[in-house]
Design a protein around this motif. Sequence first.
Motif: not given
Length: 262
Positions: A48-57, A97-104, A172-177, A207-209
């Motif tokens: 799924v591609i599209g500009p920032n703010g398109a609703g991809k995330t 998620p785009e944030t990766r959400a790891l435990f630093a 199913l693996l879903m990846l955000d940016e 999902v990728e810009q």
Amino acid sequence: MNTANPLPGPHGRQEPLLSVRSLGAAYGHIEAVSALSLEVRQGQIVTVIGPNGAGKTTALAAIMGVLPATGSVCFDGEEVSGDGVEQHVARGMALVPETRALFASMSVQDNLELGTFRFRREPRAARMQALDEVYELFPRLKERRLQEAGTLSGGERQMLAVGRALMSRPRLLMLDEPSLGLAPLIVRDIFRILAELRQRGVSILLVEQNARAALKVADEAYVLELGRVVMHGPAAELANDPRIIETYLGAAGRHQRTLVSG
């Protein structure tokens, strides 16, 4: 990774693994996704591609149950709309998620082992096999397995986020940016690994810009603008569509070319 025991193996099913129909999601009174429909079949990469703010995330979050949504989400022929994240994970869905959400402050290996929640009641040997498979896919993580996640480079953190998702052996693996903020060599590594996962039977919703990289690796593509699908078709065809070239692959896409060539 042992291809005789892939992560996971293909199921040979022709019907969609994921079927989304008329999905809608909003933040308060602001509609972020409207009437979104898409499909992912077994062993496909769908982008799924599209500009920032398109609703991809937002779309990914709604499909995964992170956000409340209207419409229908079916996984492996079963209606899963309204179910939460834990139930989706148990069925074989995973989101990076785009944030990766790891435990630093936790080690690389401890972060990875958190991904085995789906199989927490199985013998430890099974979880260790999954760990060995992830280390085979990402040798750099094995080298750094005792390091704290917060000390890794951006590319290594992305590898760790993907590796942790794979620890649950998702269908199913879903990846955000996944390419966001990464150096060109690392971007090529990430997309090479996605293509390898497809060969091993993992279905991917990406999902990728970086439209050039996404269209190069994907089988099918959807273009999202203002929360709606405006184009859909085989990725190779969209990559040659004049509208896509002008909007996503023209002058603004020259830098993207360096991220996927070589």
